[in-house]
Design a protein around this motif. Structure first.
Motif, short mmCIF file in Angstrom:
data_model
loop_
_atom_site.label_atom_id
_atom_site.label_comp_id
_atom_site.label_asym_id
_atom_site.label_seq_id
_atom_site.Cartn_x
_atom_site.Cartn_y
_atom_site.Cartn_z
N ALA A 195 -87.94 1.30 58.70
CA ALA A 195 -88.10 -0.05 58.17
C ALA A 195 -89.35 -0.13 57.29
CB ALA A 195 -88.19 -1.05 59.31
N LYS A 196 -90.40 0.55 57.72
CA LYS A 196 -91.64 0.57 56.93
C LYS A 196 -91.44 1.34 55.64
CE LYS A 196 -96.56 1.61 57.39
NZ LYS A 196 -97.61 2.16 58.29
N ALA A 197 -90.64 2.42 55.71
CA ALA A 197 -90.42 3.26 54.54
C ALA A 197 -89.64 2.55 53.45
CB ALA A 197 -89.69 4.54 54.96
N VAL A 198 -88.70 1.66 53.85
CA VAL A 198 -87.89 0.95 52.85
C VAL A 198 -88.57 -0.33 52.35
CG1 VAL A 198 -85.73 1.86 53.75
CG2 VAL A 198 -86.59 -0.33 54.61
N GLY A 199 -89.80 -0.56 52.82
CA GLY A 199 -90.59 -1.67 52.29
C GLY A 199 -90.48 -2.97 53.05
N PHE A 200 -89.99 -2.93 54.30
CA PHE A 200 -89.93 -4.14 55.10
C PHE A 200 -91.34 -4.61 55.44
CE2 PHE A 200 -85.47 -3.98 57.25
CZ PHE A 200 -84.90 -4.07 55.99
N GLN A 234 -90.25 -9.05 58.49
CA GLN A 234 -88.88 -8.57 58.33
C GLN A 234 -88.52 -7.53 59.38
OE1 GLN A 234 -89.25 -7.37 54.17
NE2 GLN A 234 -87.79 -8.97 53.56
N THR A 235 -89.47 -6.68 59.70
CA THR A 235 -89.23 -5.67 60.72
C THR A 235 -88.94 -6.31 62.07
OG1 THR A 235 -90.68 -4.10 59.58
CG2 THR A 235 -90.18 -3.63 61.89
#
Length: 257
Positions: free
Chosen positions: A161-166, A170-171
């Motif tokens: 989730a952090k890698a896709v920019g959340f 949002q996470t």
């Protein structure tokens, strides 16, 4: 492929119904034999005369349980989050709460809260006292359910989730909360059934719920066995649908290992 697995998942409904019927008949025969052996014949003719009182006690039990579920869910969630806090004092507070409440009998907590804490803080309403007592007790168990679900989450999903920019929000809303709901819902449904059953202990402080109602009725008509047998049926009416829902949720949200 395990041959036994398919048998369990595709059980013949007719065969299951037949076995359930045989089991029910056997239990009825055993009950009938036991009652005959001790010379007891059930007489439920008094029920129409006390129907209003029983209905009032039934509704009181339902109200106590629903209110306690909501508050205990809030307490359990806060306690589980405090257990993960970086502030040591808050973690200790959560651990102390769970350890003390889960490690002591509810009857003791009922007396201590109602006659000491309730008197000190001016809480005289028995319904409010009952809800608070039940909520504090059940909240400690819900806290462990939620904490266990949090610990079981795969950290790689949070990293993804952090890698896709959340964002953090949002996470939480798109990753953590949906998984938390699916992991805790079956157990929380079962815990609601426990709340319903544990509410019977509030009769110790004369909360006029289902158990206290039946106790008062039996003290007048001396139909002790009939009253408590019918009491068990009423509790089953409340708890069996929840047990069914819990099983359904477990099958629906089951994770592959």
């Amino acid at each position: 492929m395990n041959p036994f697995a398919s048998d369990k998942t595709s059980a013949n409904p007719l065969k299951a119904a037949f076995n359930l019927l045989i089991l029910s008949v056997a239990l009825i025969v055993i009950l009938r034999f036991s009652l005959t052996k001790i010379g007891i014949a059930f007489d439920f003719s008094f029920l129409p005369d006390v129907g209003i009182r029983i209905r009032t006690g039934f509704l009181m039990t339902a109200a106590l349980s629903v209110c306690s579920l909501i508050i205990s869910l809030l307490l359990g969630t806060v306690s589980a989050l405090l257990h993960q806090s970086r502030i040591l004092m808050l973690r200790y507070l959560s651990k102390l709460y769970v350890t003390v409440i889960r490690g002591t009998p509810m009857i003791m907590q009922i007396y201590l809260f109602y006659y000491i804490a309730g008197t000190a803080f001016g809480i005289e309403n028995r319904f409010i006292s009952g809800v608070l007592i039940l909520s504090v007790f059940e909240g400690s168990y819900i806290s462990e359910i939620i904490r266990g679900s949090l610990l079981s989450m795969d950290s790689t999903q949070l990293e993804a989730a952090k890698a896709v920019g959340f964002t953090k929000r949002q996470t939480i809303t798109l990753v953590i909360i949906p998984q938390l709901v699916t992991r805790t819902l079956p157990a929380l449904t079962g815990q609601f059934a426990s709340i319903i059953k544990d509410s019977s202990l509030l009769s110790m402080i004369a909360v006029i719920e289902l158990t206290q109602t039946m106790r008062e009725i039996s003290s007048v008509n001396f139909k002790l066995f009939e009253c408590y047998f019918f009491l068990g049926i009423l509790y089953l009416i409340l708890t069996l649908p929840l047990a069914f829902l819990s099983k359904r949720f477990e099958r629906r949200f089951q994770y592959e290992t």
